[in-house]
Scaffold this active site. Structure first.
Site, PDB file in Angstrom:
ATOM      1  CE  LYS A   1      -7.737  -5.762   6.673  1.00  7.95           C
ATOM      2  NZ  LYS A   1      -7.043  -5.651   5.407  1.00  7.95           N
TER       3      LYS A   1
ATOM      4  N   GLY B   1     -11.135  -1.989   0.237  1.00  4.12           N
ATOM      5  CA  GLY B   1      -9.963  -1.603  -0.584  1.00  4.12           C
ATOM      6  C   GLY B   1     -10.228  -0.338  -1.393  1.00  4.12           C
TER       7      GLY B   1
ATOM      8  CE  LYS C   1     -11.317  -6.044   4.846  1.00  2.00           C
ATOM      9  NZ  LYS C   1     -11.031  -6.971   3.732  1.00  2.00           N
TER      10      LYS C   1
ATOM     11  N   GLY D   1      -1.254 -12.905  -3.960  1.00  2.00           N
ATOM     12  CA  GLY D   1      -1.049 -11.792  -3.023  1.00  2.00           C
ATOM     13  C   GLY D   1      -2.323 -11.244  -2.416  1.00  2.00           C
TER      14      GLY D   1
ATOM     15  CB  VAL E   1     -14.403  -1.492   5.008  1.00  3.55           C
ATOM     16  CG1 VAL E   1     -15.461  -2.556   4.721  1.00  3.55           C
ATOM     17  CG2 VAL E   1     -14.133  -1.391   6.502  1.00  3.55           C
TER      18      VAL E   1
ATOM     19  CB  VAL F   1      -0.969   0.002   1.209  1.00  7.29           C
ATOM     20  CG1 VAL F   1      -1.817   1.267   1.222  1.00  7.29           C
ATOM     21  CG2 VAL F   1      -1.859  -1.245   1.176  1.00  7.29           C
TER      22      VAL F   1
ATOM     23  CG  ASP G   1      -9.787  -9.070   6.221  1.00  8.43           C
ATOM     24  OD1 ASP G   1      -8.934  -8.202   6.447  1.00  8.43           O
ATOM     25  OD2 ASP G   1     -10.574  -9.009   5.244  1.00  8.43           O
TER      26      ASP G   1
ATOM     27  N   GLY H   1      -5.387  -5.093  -2.972  1.00  6.83           N
ATOM     28  CA  GLY H   1      -4.410  -4.835  -4.031  1.00  6.83           C
ATOM     29  C   GLY H   1      -3.806  -3.439  -3.904  1.00  6.83           C
TER      30      GLY H   1
END
Ligand code: HSE
Length: 370
Positions: A88, A117, A188, A170, A115, A11, A184, A285
């Protein structure tokens, strides 16, 4: 806006690339433990260099994990810096600390990429709550699980093969159990519900069931009944009572969620005036996630802070009754309505009761029938 960027991984690098040619946002310093040099920013291994730089007004946290991300974010806030993060786990875990702190210090704190992306989900929830009550949020919030379930359904892959592919591409977190056990998604949906309903949900009461026990035979069973399995999050506010949970759910073929391919997310709100509004896109991503981090910087430049006021603590009540597909486990706490091969479908049972049973029977697989 002068930025201190914490982390230069997936990121962080994406953010750096997107703002490279912008006049309104400048990455001044980057915290990175590797030996790199950057043409337009100073690289440091010492967080204090960013903390003590009074020209830096905004810190972007792109490190991931809880520690030291929490300590760094908190120290930056104490020093009067605005925060943007895609983390998150950090925001959901320390919600009761960080959001009141941002309010009391008059700081801007945004986390849209946390949340969905690249989907403008939290910023749309923010817009939505300006003019209506939100009754329900949720949907497909984890790209890794969707990739696995889609590959099993459409390509006939078994669970292990599909997970390996998701890791190679990934999509998965460093520890993929965070994805496949629903943690995860749990972060979120708790964060989304807090913002949508203006509350602070007691996380301990929110159950999450994951997809790690699903088999190719389960998927064939679902197909034979015209159903597709998806990991679905639900957050509801009904008559002042909050209900929040995460569980595999069997969706009729032809419903929008059933058709979501690959690692995409589909997140929905149901509001007082808007009714159903769904948001579809890349939930993970480098550039999709970095896109929303940079959008948050733009919102801060426009004076926008957190999405909703910090709200009262609430305990969830998951007494809604649903039928569940169950394979494995002992002493089922509901009557059997139908046998589906080696699995059963129960009569309606409360979400809280089936999740309590699953804790005692961790090798079982459950899926709600939508
Ligand atoms: N591991 C997460 C996913 C990344 O697969 O959706 C984005 O939060």
């Amino acid at each position: 806006m002068k930025i201190g960027l914490l982390g230069f991984g997936v990121v962080g690098r994406g953010v750096y690339d997107i703002v490279a040619d912008r006049d309104d946002i400048q990455v001044a310093k980057v915290l990175c433990l590797e030996d790199i040099t950057l043409p337009d920013a100073e690289v440091t291994k010492n967080f204090q260099d960013i903390l003590n730089d009074d020209t830096i007004d905004t810190v972007i946290e792109a490190m991931g994990g809880l520690h030291p991300a929490y300590e760094f974010v908190r120290a930056a806030m104490e020093a009067g810096k605005n925060i943007v993060t895609s983390n998150k786990a950090l925001v959901a875990t320390f919600y009761d600390d960080l959001i009141p702190l941002a309010e009391s210090k008059g700081l801007k704190f945004r986390c849209t990429a946390a949340v969905g992306g690249g989907i403008g989900w939290l910023s749309e929830v923010e817009r939505s709550r300006r003019i209506q009550k939100i009754h329900k949020v949720g949907g497909i919030m984890n790209g890794t699980c969707n990739y696995i379930l889609d590959s099993m359904t459409r390509l006939g892959l078994d669970y292990g093969e599909a997970l390996k592919q998701a890791q190679a591409l990934g999509y998965a977190e460093a520890n993929p159990s965070t994805d496949v056990e629903g943690i995860d998604t749990w972060h979120k949906v708790i964060l989304s519900s807090n913002i949508a309903f203006g509350v602070s949900i007691d996380k301990a009461g929110v159950p999450a069931a994951g997809i790690s026990r699903i088999t190719a035979a389960d998927v064939e069973n679902f197909k034979a009944h015209g159903l597709v399995c998806k990991l679905i999050s639900t957050g509801k506010l009904v008559d002042g009572k909050c209900s929040v949970y995460v569980q595999p759910t069997l969706i009729p073929q032809g419903d929008p969620e059933a058709a979501v391919p690959s690692n995409y997310n589909l997140i929905t709100l149901i509001g007082q005036w808007s009714d159903r509004m769904s948001f579809y896109g890349q939930g993970a991503g480098r550039y999709p996630t970095a896109y929303n981090v940079v959008q948050d910087c733009q919102d801060i430049l426009l004076g926008r802070g957190f999405y909703s006021p910090y709200g009262e603590k609430v305990t969830v009540c998951n007494d809604e009754k649903l039928c569940f597909y169950v394979r494995g486990g002992k002493d089922l706490p509901a009557a059997v309505a139908e046998n589906w091969g080696s699995a059963v479908v129960t009569e309606p049972i409360s979400v809280s009761a089936i999740h309590a049973w699953l804790k005692e029977n961790p090798d079982a697989f459950i899926a709600a029938i939508a």
